[in-house]
Design an enzyme around this catalytic site. Structure first.
Site, PDB file in Angstrom:
ATOM      1  N   GLU A 185       0.832  -1.212   0.000  1.00 39.34           N
ATOM      2  CA  GLU A 185       0.000   0.000   0.000  1.00 39.34           C
ATOM      3  C   GLU A 185       0.860   1.253   0.000  1.00 39.34           C
ATOM      4  O   GLU A 185       0.550   2.222  -0.697  1.00 39.34           O
ATOM      5  CB  GLU A 185      -0.937   0.018   1.222  1.00 39.34           C
ATOM      6  CG  GLU A 185      -1.941  -1.124   1.268  1.00 39.34           C
ATOM      7  CD  GLU A 185      -3.083  -0.991   0.264  1.00 39.34           C
ATOM      8  OE1 GLU A 185      -3.132   0.000  -0.473  1.00 39.34           O
ATOM      9  OE2 GLU A 185      -3.924  -1.916   0.233  1.00 39.34           O
TER      10      GLU A 185
ATOM     11  N   ASP B 292      -4.726  -9.730  -8.464  1.00 43.25           N
ATOM     12  CA  ASP B 292      -4.960  -8.701  -9.497  1.00 43.25           C
ATOM     13  C   ASP B 292      -3.759  -7.949 -10.070  1.00 43.25           C
ATOM     14  O   ASP B 292      -3.360  -8.150 -11.219  1.00 43.25           O
ATOM     15  CB  ASP B 292      -6.036  -7.698  -9.031  1.00 43.25           C
ATOM     16  CG  ASP B 292      -5.857  -7.180  -7.591  1.00 43.25           C
ATOM     17  OD1 ASP B 292      -4.799  -7.423  -7.005  1.00 43.25           O
ATOM     18  OD2 ASP B 292      -6.781  -6.506  -7.083  1.00 43.25           O
TER      19      ASP B 292
ATOM     20  N   GLU C  73     -12.452   0.364  -9.990  1.00 41.56           N
ATOM     21  CA  GLU C  73     -12.106  -0.586 -11.062  1.00 41.56           C
ATOM     22  C   GLU C  73     -13.033  -0.574 -12.274  1.00 41.56           C
ATOM     23  O   GLU C  73     -12.580  -0.715 -13.422  1.00 41.56           O
ATOM     24  CB  GLU C  73     -12.006  -2.019 -10.506  1.00 41.56           C
ATOM     25  CG  GLU C  73     -10.846  -2.249  -9.549  1.00 41.56           C
ATOM     26  CD  GLU C  73     -11.069  -1.660  -8.159  1.00 41.56           C
ATOM     27  OE1 GLU C  73     -12.238  -1.350  -7.821  1.00 41.56           O
ATOM     28  OE2 GLU C  73     -10.088  -1.496  -7.400  1.00 41.56           O
TER      29      GLU C  73
ATOM     30  N   THR D 132      -1.009   0.946 -10.285  1.00 37.87           N
ATOM     31  CA  THR D 132      -2.287   0.332  -9.913  1.00 37.87           C
ATOM     32  C   THR D 132      -3.142   1.244  -9.036  1.00 37.87           C
ATOM     33  O   THR D 132      -4.293   0.935  -8.771  1.00 37.87           O
ATOM     34  CB  THR D 132      -2.074  -1.044  -9.246  1.00 37.87           C
ATOM     35  OG1 THR D 132      -3.338  -1.713  -9.202  1.00 37.87           O
ATOM     36  CG2 THR D 132      -1.480  -0.914  -7.860  1.00 37.87           C
TER      37      THR D 132
HETATM   38  C1  DMJ Z   1      -6.526   0.518  -4.812  1.00 34.83           C
HETATM   39  O1  DMJ Z   1      -5.707   0.766  -3.732  1.00 34.83           O
HETATM   40  C2  DMJ Z   1      -5.754  -0.068  -5.963  1.00 34.83           C
HETATM   41  O2  DMJ Z   1      -6.485   0.067  -7.133  1.00 34.83           O
HETATM   42  C3  DMJ Z   1      -5.417  -1.510  -5.736  1.00 34.83           C
HETATM   43  O3  DMJ Z   1      -4.787  -2.078  -6.864  1.00 34.83           O
HETATM   44  C4  DMJ Z   1      -6.674  -2.294  -5.432  1.00 34.83           C
HETATM   45  N1  DMJ Z   1      -7.500  -1.712  -4.439  1.00 34.83           N
HETATM   46  C5  DMJ Z   1      -7.703  -0.289  -4.370  1.00 34.83           C
HETATM   47  C6  DMJ Z   1      -8.973   0.226  -4.983  1.00 34.83           C
HETATM   48  O4  DMJ Z   1     -10.069  -0.566  -4.932  1.00 34.83           O
END
Ligand code: DMJ
Length: 540
Positions: free
Chosen positions: A165, A298, A432, A518
């Site tokens: 994170e 993912d 997403e 991401t």
């Molecule tokens: C975000 O922190 C990022 O997109 C991560 O890859 C997945 N979860 C959250 C959003 O849902």
């Protein structure tokens, strides 16, 4: 003539060597020994350098395309302005009630945090929001954020944070802010923070721990993860940021850490060609054989594709790993429901669970982004697959009362794209589905993606907006939903950014030049052959 020239050269070299030998003989034993030692040291240094394979030093890339992207169509412009207004609302309330805290509780009107950020106030929302503020032209807000970071963001704290994170939100956010604005402070902070994450890699295998204490450097894994395992989507989602860190500092340490992870994964057996979500960092063995394109798996797949894109398509090893992985995913996890909806299930204990997470919906965009350059020239196929996932995820929104998607939905006996369990009915401002609309829009320009994005914008504004910001909702099937009272930092980093881009022209952050991490933080493609430090008006 040539022979004569060579003979002369040999003679001259010979004489020079004789001279040097004579000189040497004049030197004392100590002097000679000191010289030998110096030579030895040089060789050791050279060897070390070779061992760590430094990246070639390159100047900053040509940053093309951070124009305003203002659409000509007044209707689209109005929609874009609405998204900007929502960003202002989210930011202003965080500024007023949560400033410096990681996130905002928009109803209680105070700061909020979770264990992923540790126990200290690291201003996660500020760092995550910076680049969105920048591209929306919210310059005063951007400056306020920069000032806070400059004065207050301190990583020497006794706090245990999530390596993943912190990497995607903080390092990604700081790097994007640096590339967009050129302000050195962001680069300096990103590098300081990255240094604090490095001790997490001190495991017997080099697969990092999930958590690290920023002060002591002590790492450990989540208690819930299969037998002390690290998580694929966590240790597999460091590559983009770490390559940029090596690129900006000239220090190969970051690059080496992530390449080591890749090499280790490459060597491992994969059941059915699938990567399990769990890997034990002590033994180097897989944990439970669960595979997911949603949570826990993912962004590992996403980063294989993006490593290739970010390298200006030079990193073909990453592209191959991506192609192999999605071939196995398509074979084992992707199915069509009775009602004709394409979905991506999860592999658990030898069978396919016909359930798809909101998180999994990002894959529509990923398939579209990876279409160009796909194996056997299946670009059309992957674009179509992306469109089908976008459609399924839109259905998951459309089949609810609030027109917002649930956390997870099933494709089992009569149930299609609908959440079944109460604890899967929430929507926490996740990006997403909108992310996939945006990628599909960029690749097809089919107006339905803007339409779907607008539906989501309106639903968020209607059901998640409160006077103190934006909140998640606990049940998207209830006409009187309750709030979870959290304004997630990714709402500002991702959800609002993707919506804004959806209603902007393509020349705002074109995908030929930028790759989004991401957490939707744009990092430039490293066009190694086409770089320039200055002279690009788009830069700054
Ligand atoms: C975000 O922190 C990022 O997109 C991560 O890859 C997945 N979860 C959250 C959003 O849902």
């Amino acid at each position: 003539e040539e022979e004569e020239r060579l003979r002369n050269k040999i003679r001259a070299d010979h004489e020079k060597a004789l001279e040097e030998a004579k000189e040497k003989l004049k030197k004392s034993r100590d002097e000679i020994q000191a010289e030998i030692q110096t030579e030895k040291n040089k060789v050791v240094q050279e060897l070390k350098k070779k061992d760590s394979k430094p990246l070639p030093p390159v100047p900053l890339p040509n940053l093309i395309g951070i124009n305003s992207g203002e659409p000509a169509d007044p209707d689209i412009r109005e929609k874009r302005n609405k998204v900007k207004e929502m960003m202002k609302h989210a930011w202003d309330n965080y500024r007023q009630y949560g400033w410096g805290h990681n996130e905002l509780k928009p109803i209680a009107r105070k700061g909020h945090s979770t264990n992923i950020f540790g126990n200290s106030q690291m201003g996660a929302t500020i760092v995550d929001a910076l680049d969105t503020l920048y591209i929306m032209g919210l310059h005063d807000e951007f400056r306020e954020g920069q000032e806070w970071i400059d004065k207050n963001l301190d990583f020497s704290v006794n706090s245990e944070v999530s390596v993943f994170e912190v990497n995607i939100r903080f390092i990604g956010g700081l790097l994007a802010a640096y590339y967009l604005s050129g302000q050195e402070v962001f680069k300096i902070k990103a590098v300081q923070l990255a240094g604090k994450l490095l001790p997490a890699f001190n495991t017997p295998t080099g697969i990092p721990w999930a958590m690290v204490n920023l002060k002591s450097g002590v790492g450990r894994n989540w208690g819930w993860a299969s037998a002390g395992s690290s998580i694929l989507a966590e240790f597999g989602t460091l590559h983009m940021e770490f390559v940029h860190l090596s690129y900006l500092t000239g220090d190969p340490v970051y690059y080496n850490k992530v390449m080591h992870i890749r090499k280790l994964l490459q060597k491992m057996d994969r059941p059915n060609g699938l990567y399990p979500n769990y890997l034990n960092p002590r033994t180097g063995r897989w944990g439970q054989h669960h595979t997911s394109v949603g949570g826990l798996g993912d962004s590992f797949y996403e980063y294989l594709l993006k490593a290739w894109l970010m390298s200006d398509k030079m990193d073909t090893e990453a592209r191959k790993m991506y192609d192999d992985a999605i071939e196995a995913i398509e074979k084992h996890l992707i199915r069509k429901s009775n009602g004709g909806l394409t979905f991506i299930g999860e592999w658990k204990n030898g069978h396919l669970e016909r359930k798809m997470g909101h998180l999994t919906c990002f894959a529509g965009g990923m398939f579209a982004l990876g279409a160009d350059g796909s194996r056997d020239d299946k670009a059309g196929h992957y674009l179509q697959l992306g469109a089908e996932i976008a459609h399924t995820c839109h259905e998951s929104y459309d089949r609810t009362t609030l027109k917002l998607g649930p956390e997870a939905f099933k494709f089992d006996g009569g149930v299609e794209a609908v959440a079944v369990r109460q604890n899967e009915k929430y929507y926490i401002l996740r990006p997403e589905v909108i992310e996939t609309y945006w990628y599909m829009w960029r690749f097809t320009h089919d107006p339905k993606y803007r339409q779907w994005g607008w539906e989501a914008t309106q639903a968020i504004d209607k059901y998640c907006r409160v006077s103190g910001g934006f909140s998640g909702v606990k049940d998207v099937y209830s006409s009187s939903p309750t709030y979870d009272d959290v304004q997630q930092s990714f709402f500002l980093a991702e959800t609002l950014k993707y919506l804004y881009l959806l209603f902007s022209n393509d020349d705002l952050l074109p995908l030929d030049n930028w790759v989004f991490n991401t957490e939707a933080h744009p990092l430039p493609v490293l066009h190694l052959a086409n770089t320039t430090l200055s002279g690009n008006p788009a830069y700054r």
